[in-house]
Design a protein around this motif. Structure first.
Motif, mmCIF file in Angstrom:
data_model
loop_
_atom_site.group_PDB
_atom_site.id
_atom_site.type_symbol
_atom_site.label_atom_id
_atom_site.label_comp_id
_atom_site.label_asym_id
_atom_site.label_seq_id
_atom_site.Cartn_x
_atom_site.Cartn_y
_atom_site.Cartn_z
ATOM 1 N N SER A 57 0.499 -0.895 0.360
ATOM 2 C CA SER A 57 0.355 -0.015 0.263
ATOM 3 C C SER A 57 0.716 1.230 -0.637
ATOM 4 O O SER A 57 2.146 1.940 0.821
ATOM 5 C CB SER A 57 -0.936 -0.119 1.166
ATOM 6 O OG SER A 57 -1.669 1.305 1.409
ATOM 7 N N MET A 90 -0.198 3.747 1.056
ATOM 8 C CA MET A 90 -0.282 4.952 2.515
ATOM 9 C C MET A 90 1.344 4.594 3.366
ATOM 10 O O MET A 90 1.549 5.567 3.615
ATOM 11 C CB MET A 90 -1.216 4.147 3.389
ATOM 12 C CG MET A 90 -1.865 4.770 1.805
ATOM 13 S SD MET A 90 -3.288 3.910 3.003
ATOM 14 C CE MET A 90 -4.922 4.853 0.989
ATOM 15 N N LEU A 91 2.008 3.595 3.136
ATOM 16 C CA LEU A 91 2.890 3.405 4.396
ATOM 17 C C LEU A 91 4.547 3.668 3.578
ATOM 18 O O LEU A 91 4.697 4.043 4.393
ATOM 19 C CB LEU A 91 2.920 1.525 4.243
ATOM 20 C CG LEU A 91 1.924 1.442 4.934
ATOM 21 C CD1 LEU A 91 1.745 0.079 5.161
ATOM 22 C CD2 LEU A 91 1.432 1.852 6.719
ATOM 23 N N ALA A 142 5.815 9.443 4.556
ATOM 24 C CA ALA A 142 6.784 9.258 6.575
ATOM 25 C C ALA A 142 5.458 10.773 6.656
ATOM 26 O O ALA A 142 5.017 10.453 7.815
ATOM 27 C CB ALA A 142 7.965 9.409 6.473
ATOM 28 N N ASP A 143 5.582 11.530 6.117
ATOM 29 C CA ASP A 143 3.881 12.634 6.348
ATOM 30 C C ASP A 143 2.999 12.438 6.392
ATOM 31 O O ASP A 143 1.444 13.281 6.737
ATOM 32 C CB ASP A 143 4.646 13.763 5.843
ATOM 33 C CG ASP A 143 4.069 13.902 4.506
ATOM 34 O OD1 ASP A 143 3.995 12.319 3.936
ATOM 35 O OD2 ASP A 143 4.935 14.876 3.528
ATOM 36 N N GLY A 144 2.432 11.138 6.367
ATOM 37 C CA GLY A 144 1.164 10.718 6.181
ATOM 38 C C GLY A 144 0.166 11.908 5.106
ATOM 39 O O GLY A 144 -0.766 10.972 5.440
ATOM 40 N N LEU A 145 0.839 12.288 3.894
ATOM 41 C CA LEU A 145 0.420 12.165 2.648
ATOM 42 C C LEU A 145 1.169 11.441 1.737
ATOM 43 O O LEU A 145 1.585 10.846 1.603
ATOM 44 C CB LEU A 145 0.461 13.561 2.521
ATOM 45 C CG LEU A 145 0.579 14.567 3.473
ATOM 46 C CD1 LEU A 145 0.612 15.979 2.485
ATOM 47 C CD2 LEU A 145 -1.410 14.801 3.344
ATOM 48 N N VAL A 146 0.023 10.727 1.150
ATOM 49 C CA VAL A 146 -0.312 9.642 -0.318
ATOM 50 C C VAL A 146 -1.233 10.099 -1.327
ATOM 51 O O VAL A 146 -1.362 11.070 -1.445
ATOM 52 C CB VAL A 146 -1.108 8.415 0.486
ATOM 53 C CG1 VAL A 146 -0.032 7.854 1.746
ATOM 54 C CG2 VAL A 146 -1.963 8.365 0.575
ATOM 55 N N ARG A 147 -0.525 9.803 -2.801
ATOM 56 C CA ARG A 147 -1.488 10.864 -3.700
ATOM 57 C C ARG A 147 -2.038 9.616 -4.034
ATOM 58 O O ARG A 147 -1.950 8.081 -3.729
ATOM 59 C CB ARG A 147 -0.300 10.084 -4.732
ATOM 60 C CG ARG A 147 0.400 11.913 -4.848
ATOM 61 C CD ARG A 147 1.585 12.082 -5.763
ATOM 62 N NE ARG A 147 1.703 13.262 -5.457
ATOM 63 C CZ ARG A 147 2.279 14.041 -7.009
ATOM 64 N NH1 ARG A 147 1.847 13.893 -8.787
ATOM 65 N NH2 ARG A 147 2.290 15.216 -6.939
#
Lengths: 483, 300, 159, 709
Positions: free
Chosen positions: C4, C6-7, C10-15
């Motif tokens: 995934s 999302m992991l 590092a800053d909790g933001l994903v595309r």
């Protein structure tokens, strides 16, 4: 179990709303059994329902006074200062509205009407205490759905049906706009919990995040502007005010504005990562949008009000222009200028809301009690010489109209003054322009308010004298105005 | 970059999407009834234009699901949904419009399935196809026994409305395709929270499961443990305790969209909302009764 | 198996992955199409159906985001959306019926008694004039001995 | 005697008196205005009478108590409770005595009565610090009252004459529809006048200056349905505004330069005045000129005298009240009060004198040929006011002349009030008897028909003419004497010589025209106009008694205070005046007696002995006769040089307003109409088009927000 503890505690936070909604359920469930199949009810039934309504509001007020403040709660509900204030405003104006509805409804539908009023009040309160996008959304719907009923139940004729379908269709359209925005807010922030959204926004700088957030917020703003009657989302107001009963119009002139402002103040600051609405500093794009909308709203409202011949339509346009004044406060709420208190604009709006509500309810109360069932006051000509026929109502209306026009020493004057100073003190080009336009519009508005007063006092009457109905409401309104 | 350069770049980078949306616009306008009652121009050209447009728009994203069957289902459901929606708003017969709406709803439910929402898909089918559409059809039949009505043969201001709507749609699609938004995922549950959650749920000891991609499958345990370690490291980076709706989190035993997970969410985090929705339903029911014309005494 | 995305962040933001973006755009498209219908059509029931179509778009977005965010909140939201939509549909039906009883028509343009006083009414077509031309004439038996008249092509009933 | 009275008057009581003087008429005015039309009706005079009586008694008490009440030397005879109040600080101190007082009079908070820190035996003054009324920057204006010698005299005179006029008026106005209105206005007028002379700062003075103007407007226009009365009241009001402009400019100048508008700070501070005068030599002349402009308007001095004769359109008691005894004296009072300022502007003082001379001469000449009895009296009033100004301006001759000059002017004002009120009331009595005909050509020989009126009018006329030992004689002597002093000392001898000659001639003319009126009215063959009915009736007792009282006053008041110089001694102690030793001027007395008797003799010979002579003389001097009769064409000249150009200017303005401004505004007013005319098309009632505009708005908002992002 912290999660369930949280839920248990949360129930304690919304006791006023629980009281209101419980009453609503009782009324809805028992009312049909007290009415015959053909819609006949024992005369005087409305008094019983009215008393129950007032009792319920009274209990809610008691619970409201006892209710704790839970700033920064993460559960489904959070009672901050804003919520506390809004609850007070809603419940007190709700009592006024109940008095206004008292003699305007028939016995057979009294339960539904009063229950709808209570549901609307509960909806406003829930929007203010909700700590969740879903709560806000359901609160908004809890306001609109009973409103459809109120509009429809007021009378049984072509106009009331037209009013209802118009309001209904536009309302679901605006709800769709809000929902699309909310969906994107949820998607970008990852939670429906406002505290969580606030946290995420603060951590990741959502205010400067993806442009879709701006799109979402603009759509939310547009949808909620429908409730605020901001141009160009105002269209229902004149038609609806004209076609419905004065009591429903009074409700409609005020409650949606409150719920709109509160919903904006719940959603927007969270999306910018501000814990308190007062800390909210919107992006320049949003500020421009609010400012432009407020300018257009004020101006269009007043200009259209000038040409009206129907008093209810005129009041609708004046209500629209008042929505514009409130938008001024929202536009300057995020001071952003050094030294300016960011919450000045908000404070001005929140002060203006109840003042406007009382004035507006007062006018509609006076109108409805000055007119009769056979001969309601609709056109401006009907007001000619009202001071001779119904001096008390004319006086009450005059006081309220003075307030609407912002003439000293009424509350309306101070409300407008607060808004003006809030805009002026922010000391940016935009806010100063807003302040000037606000002042100009206040002057334009004063002309048509004063014209009504002139009609009431200096024209010859054409209204025949009939038995007065519903003295209680205008007097109540007047008392609260002077208090 | 100046404004015009930006605009040029924007048009160039999204030429496929823009052209396909234009085709779609023409398709809608072709099929849309006119201002005055005119005979229908035939649906085939409009249908072709719409199909091309929809397909082009979806193609412009240049992405596929990992699973071919999913990809096929996505294409089928999307195209049926959008084309049926287009046909619905342009249909001159309200009965057809309602049926196209039903079809669009069914396809949307298919998309729900694809997005891990089987319960929702079922619920929507039941609510819409089973209740709403049928009721609406009843009303249409009741109201229009005499055949076509003039107001169904005309539509106002089609061109500007379609343009405005596609400006919005274009804005959204260009925005997301040029620079896909970064969404903030909820940070992984740290130990204390997870313990609380574990105490709540008992069997949820395994912690969170990543729901990314098309995964409805359960990830291998060791991978999960590695992920947990990473999450713990991230949590230690002096972040404030995250605010989450604990019971709405997907877990290994309750993945997103499962009946249990959704139930926990609804009757956990959203308990009050459910009650509220119930009240609204009550109001709507009684309201509908109150609005409905009263019958004569003794009549059924 | 694909890890995934999302992991990775590092800053909790994903595309958002592009394949899910498509679903979001489909949702937005449903929303926009519903709006078009809402604004152009005149049949009350169609208007309400178009409103529901807009809500479908919203639901689709919510569900997609729910999957992306890996929580049930999106779906829960959708359920509430569904509930409210059902409420509104119920009310709408009662209302439409009541309106139909007094107007004998589902045309929304009939409901224009309330407007600015000096604005001309929007034209309302006479339904009777339409019935003939829209779906074509209902086939009748021709009198015996006469050739059946050929229907014009355009007036063929639409399937 | 004054010691005993002041010892009987503790400060609390004194304060009560000071408040009652204006307070009683105020209450009466309100009561009469509110209850008059419905409740009191023909009893409306009762509140007015009682209020004016209370006011008068209080004024008398204050007048008598003043010299010792605030005298620091007399403090020990004042009860100890009050001795804490008049302290040295000059600031209001709430002593024990005031607590009870405040309970009694809760309306006036923080009232204190004190003798000014500057008060000496020479200038006693009572100051009531009232509640602050206006705060602007460093300026603070309160309802501060001040009674010193000049105020006390004015108060006694105003209330006394007003009381008599009110008594007379109840008889005269009996049966008039506006009876309550009359007494409400009279009470209001007296209240305003009392406050005007009691004010302790310029702003308060100005306020009541305007109130007096307002009340006079109401009273002159009492019979407002008569076009001439309405026009006269308007004229009076407008002409007075010109003077008020001067006054308000003066107040602004004083405020900016002195930093205060309080009399105590401005007038009681000779050092500061001297400093300012030294610093800017145009300042004080400017202030004084502006003040004089105000005085000119109110006291009807050339060229602003035109309103007063027209003001005779009001009821005759009103003429007596406003235009003889009280209102027109406000200008004199103002100039006298501001003597400390005028002392530093000798040029303006000369101007004052010269204006007075011109006015008095012109008015006297006009009075020669008037046939309307009231108009003769009106012009004589203007003429006598000119006399007073002549005297007031004599201070230009030197500092030591100032006080005699002011006292002479004020003395003439004082005596004039009585005999002119008497004359007006007598004329009113004549008018009453003649059925509202006042033109002397229509009646004559009334002395048998109206004996009381005749005798009282004779006393008044003699007093006005300056017959020895009567009131006017003493005061006119003072003026002629002070003019004599001025023409023999100081820098402006030549001018004052001319003024003195003018004064002498005017005195002769005064005697002549007064007795011309007297002889024409009361002598000759007995003729009545048809309006009088077959038998003219003498005044009723309620009208006769005020006439008698006033006649006694006019005869004796001069004798009472003139030879003993009590008036002068009393008045000298006003702030800003220097005590001086008053003495007789036998030469002047003899001369003025001769002049008076000469004038009377001339009138007697013309109008009693050989009535044909005046006509012949008029024929010989036709142009001059016409000039006099037509009032020197002053009204016409004023119309030509002021009113007509203004009217033309007004026409231009109207044209500009109609053609340009209105066009602009009208076109501006069409903007909302056209805009809303456009907007209304969106409001066509079709719900989907409403939704359409909403949708366009939302999409536009999205696009705009993104492009601004």
């Amino acid at each position: 179990m912290p999660a369930f503890d949280q839920l248990n505690q949360a129930a304690g936070l919304i006791i006023p709303e629980i009281i209101l909604i419980a009453t609503v359920c009782i009324m809805f469930l028992t009312a049909p059994f007290l009415v015959t199949e053909t819609g006949q009810a024992s005369p005087g039934l409305r008094h019983r329902w009215g008393i129950l309504t007032l009792l319920s509001i009274g209990c809610a007020v008691y619970a409201w006074i006892k209710s704790p403040l839970t700033d920064g709660a993460v559960g489904p509900f959070e009672i901050d200062a804003l919520a506390w204030y809004v609850r007070g405003v809603t419940l007190s104006t709700g009592a006024l509205l109940a008095l206004l509805l008292w003699d305007q409804t028939e016995d057979s539908i009294a339960a539904e009407v009063f229950a709808c009023l209570l549901a609307v009040l509960a909806g406003v309160n829930l929007v203010s205490v909700a700590n969740d996008l879903i709560g806000v959304f359901l609160g908004l719907e809890l306001v609109s759905i009973p409103t459809y009923l109120l509009l429809y139940l007021g009378r049984d004729d072509w106009q009331s049906r037209e009013v209802t379908i118009k309001y209904f269709l536009l309302s679901i359209f605006s709800s769709a706009l809000v929902l699309f925005g909310l969906a994107w807010v949820y998607g970008l922030a990852g939670s429906t919990n406002l505290a969580a959204i606030t946290q995420t926004a603060a951590l990741t700088g959502a205010a400067n995040g993806h442009q879709m957030l701006t799109v979402a917020l603009v759509l939310i703003l547009c949808g909620i502007s429908f409730r605020l009657t901001a141009v160009p989302f105002h269209f229902y107001a004149p038609d609806v005010f004209q076609g419905t009963t004065p009591s429903a119009a009074a409700m409609l002139s005020f409650i949606p504005k409150v719920v709109g402002v509160v919903a904006l103040l719940q959603i927007f600051p969270a999306c910018y990562g501000s814990l308190q609405p007062g800390d909210w500093i919107p992006t320049s794009a949003l500020r421009w949008l609010l400012a432009v909308m407020s300018i257009i709203t004020m101006t269009v409202g007043n200009m259209m009000a000038l040409r009206q011949k129907s008093v209810l339509r005129l009041l609708a346009w004046s209500s629209i222009s008042h929505g514009g004044y409130m938008l001024v406060g929202l536009a300057v709420s995020g001071g952003a200028a050094p030294g300016a208190s960011a919450s000045t604009g908000l404070a001005a709006v929140l002060f203006y809301l109840p003042v406007y509500g009382i004035m507006s309810i007062g006018i509609f109360a006076a109108l409805s009690s000055a007119g009769t069932k056979l001969r309601p006051l609709r056109a401006l000509e009907d007001l000619h010489g009202l001071s001779q026929i119904r001096p008390a109502q004319a006086l009450a209306m005059t006081v309220c109209l003075f307030g609407m026009g912002g003439l000293p020493p009424t509350g309306g004057f101070f409300g407008k003054l607060n808004l003006f100073f809030a805009a002026w003190k922010e000391n940016t080009e935009l806010s100063r322009t807003l302040a000037v336009i606000l002042a100009v519009n206040a002057v334009i508005a004063a002309t048509y308010y004063l014209r009504i007063i002139g009609l009431m006092y200096f024209e010859q009457s054409t209204v025949s004298t009939e038995k007065e109905s519903g003295q209680i409401a205008p007097i109540a309104a007047l008392n609260s105005e002077s208090a | 970059m100046s404004g015009s350069e930006q605009l040029t770049a924007l048009l160039q980078n999204n030429s496929v999407a823009i052209v396909s949306m234009a085709l779609w616009i023409f398709g809608i306008l072709w099929m849309m009834p006119g201002r005055k009652v005119t005979p229908s121009r035939g649906v085939i050209p409009g249908l072709v234009l719409t199909l091309t447009g929809v397909a082009g728009l979806l193609l412009s994203f240049n992405a596929v699901y990992a699973d071919v069957s999913e990809e096929v289902m996505f294409w089928a459901f999307s195209i049926i949904a959008l084309v049926c929606a287009t046909l619905m708003i342009t249909a001159r017969n309200p009965v057809y419009a309602a049926l196209f709406f039903a079809l669009a709803t069914l396809s949307t439910c298919g998309l729900f399935m694809l997005q891990n929402a089987p319960f929702l898909a079922a619920a929507t089918v039941i609510v819409y196809a089973g209740a709403v559409i049928v009721t609406f059809l009843f009303v249409i039949m009741l109201a229009q026994q005499s055949g076509a009505a003039g107001y169904d043969q005309t539509a106002g201001r089609a061109a500007p409305t379609v343009l405005a709507s596609f400006v919005l749609l274009g804005t959204v699609s260009v925005l997301v395709s040029m620079a896909p938004p970064e969404i903030s995922t909820v940070p992984p549950v740290d130990d204390s929270l997870r313990l609380a959650g574990a105490a709540t749920a008992g069997e949820d000891a395994a912690g969170t499961a990543p729901g990314g991609g098309a995964s409805m499958r359960i990830a291998p345990v060791d991978e999960l443990l590695a992920q947990e370690a990473a999450a713990a490291a991230a949590a230690e980076a002096n972040k404030p305790e995250p605010v989450v709706n604990l019971l709405s989190r997907a877990t290994v035993s309750h993945p997103v969209g499962s009946m249990k997970g959704l139930g926990r969410s609804l009757f956990g985090d959203y308990l009050f909302a459910v009650e509220l929705a119930g009240t609204i339903l009550l109001i709507a029911c009684i309201g509908a009764i109150a609005i409905a014309p009263r019958r004569e005494e003794g009549a059924l | 198996m694909e890890v995934s995305p999302m992991l990775d962040a590092a800053d909790g933001l994903v595309r958002i992955p592009a394949e899910d973006l498509r679903t979001l755009v489909v949702g937005a498209a449903l929303f926009a199409i519903g709006a078009i219908g809402f604004l152009t059509r005149r049949n009350l029931i169609l208007l309400i159906l178009c409103g529901e179509l807009m809500l479908h778009g919203v639901s689709l977005s919510l569900v997609t985001f729910g999957k992306l965010q890996n929580n049930n909140e999106g779906q829960a939201f959708t359920i509430f959306l569904l509930t409210i939509a059902a409420c509104e549909a119920g009310l709408a039906l009662a209302l439409v019926l009541a309106l139909y009883r007094s107007a004998r028509s589902l045309d929304v343009r009939l409901w224009t008694e309330l407007r600015e006083a000096d604005v001309a009414l929007a034209p309302i077509d006479a339904p009777a004039a339409v019935a003939a031309s829209s779906y074509g004439e209902i086939p009748k038996l021709t009198p015996a001995g006469a050739e059946p008249a050929e229907l014009p092509r355009r007036n063929k009933p639409r399937k | 005697m004054s010691e005993t009275i002041s010892s009987m008057l503790p400060p609390d009581l004194l304060l009560l008196l000071l408040i009652l003087i204006p307070g009683a008429p105020l209450v009466s005015a309100i009561v009469t205005a509110v209850f008059g039309p419905k409740l009191l009706r023909c009893r409306s005079h009762l509140p007015c009478w009682s209020a004016l009586a209370v006011s008068f008694i209080c004024s008398l008490l204050v007048l008598l108590a003043l010299p010792t009440a605030a005298d620091p030397n007399a403090l020990d005879v004042i009860p100890p409770a009050a001795s804490s109040a008049p302290d040295e600080s000059g600031e209001p101190v709430a002593g024990d005595g005031q607590a009870a007082d405040q309970q009694e009079l809760p309306a006036i908070a923080a009232v204190d009565i004190q003798s000014s820190s500057r008060s000496t035996a020479a200038s006693p003054e009572l100051i009531v610090v009232g509640p602050t009324w206006l705060e602007l920057g460093q300026m603070s204006v309160g309802f501060d009252l001040r009674v010193d010698s000049i105020s006390a005299i004015m108060l006694a005179m105003v209330t006394g004459v007003s009381l008599l006029v009110a008594l007379f008026g109840s008889g005269y106005m009996h049966g008039d529809g506006g009876y309550p209105r009359f007494f409400a206005a009279v009470s209001g007028f007296v209240f305003s006048m009392c406050m005007l002379v009691m004010a302790n700062n310029f702003v308060l003075l100005f306020f009541f200056w305007e109130m007096v103007g307002l009340c006079s407007y109401l009273l002159i226009g009492f019979w407002f349905h008569k076009p001439s009365a309405a026009a006269a009241s308007r004229k009076a009001f407008v002409v007075n505004r010109i003077g008020d402009f001067g006054l308000i400019m003066a107040i602004f100048l004083i405020l900016t330069r002195f930093g205060s508008v309080s009399f105590s700070d401005v007038l009681g501070n000779p050092g500061m005045i001297a400093d300012l005068a030294a610093a800017d030599e145009t300042l004080l002349p400017l202030i004084c000129f502006c003040l004089f402009l105000g005085a000119m308007g109110k006291s009807a001095q050339f060229p602003l005298q035109v309103w007063l004769p027209d003001a005779m359109e009001g009821p005759t008691p009103v003429s007596a009240l406003i235009h003889a005894a009280t209102m027109v004296t406000a200008g004199i009072y103002l100039v006298a009060r501001c003597t400390p300022l005028f002392m530093f502007a000798p040029d303006v003082q000369v101007l004052v004198s010269a204006t007075g001379a011109i006015t008095s001469l012109i008015a006297a000449l006009i009075a020669l040929t008037q046939t309307d009895l009231k108009r003769v009296l009106a012009y004589s009033t203007v003429s006598q006011l000119g006399f007073m100004f002549m005297a007031l301006g004599c201070g230009a001759a030197g500092a030591e002349v100032t006080t005699p000059a002011v006292t002479a002017g004020m003395f003439h004002l004082f005596t004039h009030a009585y005999f002119k009120a008497l004359l007006f009331l007598a004329a009113g009595s004549v008018m009453h008897a003649m059925g509202d005909v006042i033109d002397m050509r229509y009646f004559s020989g009334l002395r048998k028909a109206l004996p009381i009126t005749h005798w009282t009018f004779l006393v008044g006329a003699a007093a006005l003419a300056g017959v020895p030992l009567l009131a006017g004689f003493w005061s006119k002597d003072e003026i002629l004497a002070v003019l004599g002093t001025a023409s023999s000392t100081g820098n402006y001898q030549s001018i004052f010589r001319i003024i003195r000659i003018v004064a002498t001639v005017t005195a002769l003319l005064t005697a002549f025209y007064t007795f011309r009126a007297y002889f024409m009215t009361f002598w000759g063959e007995e003729r009545f106009p048809v309006e009088a009915g077959h038998h003219p009736h003498e005044a009723t007792p309620i009208m006769a008694w005020p006439l008698r009282i006033l006649a006694v006053c006019a005869a004796l008041i001069g004798l009472a205070v003139g030879p003993t110089h009590q008036f002068q001694t009393y008045l000298q102690r006003t702030v800003g005046l220097k005590p001086y030793e008053a003495h007789f001027h036998l030469d002047v007395m003899v001369m003025s007696a001769v002049i008076a008797i000469a004038g009377i003799t001339l009138a007697w010979s013309f109008y009693v002995v050989s009535p044909a002579v005046p006509a012949r003389i008029a024929g010989m001097l036709a142009p001059f006769y016409l000039l006099s009769q037509k009032k020197f064409f002053l009204d016409e000249i004023l119309y030509g040089i002021v009113v007509a150009p203004l009217k033309i200017f007004g026409r231009i303005c109207v044209f500009f307003d109609r053609a340009v401004i209105d066009c602009l505004i009208d076109s501006l007013a069409t903007v909302p109409a056209s805009v809303s005319g456009l907007l209304k098309n969106f409001q066509g009632g079709v719900v989907t088009s409403y939704a359409g505009v909403m949708w366009f708005g939302a999409v536009a908002a999205v696009v705009v927000a993104l492009s601004l992002f």
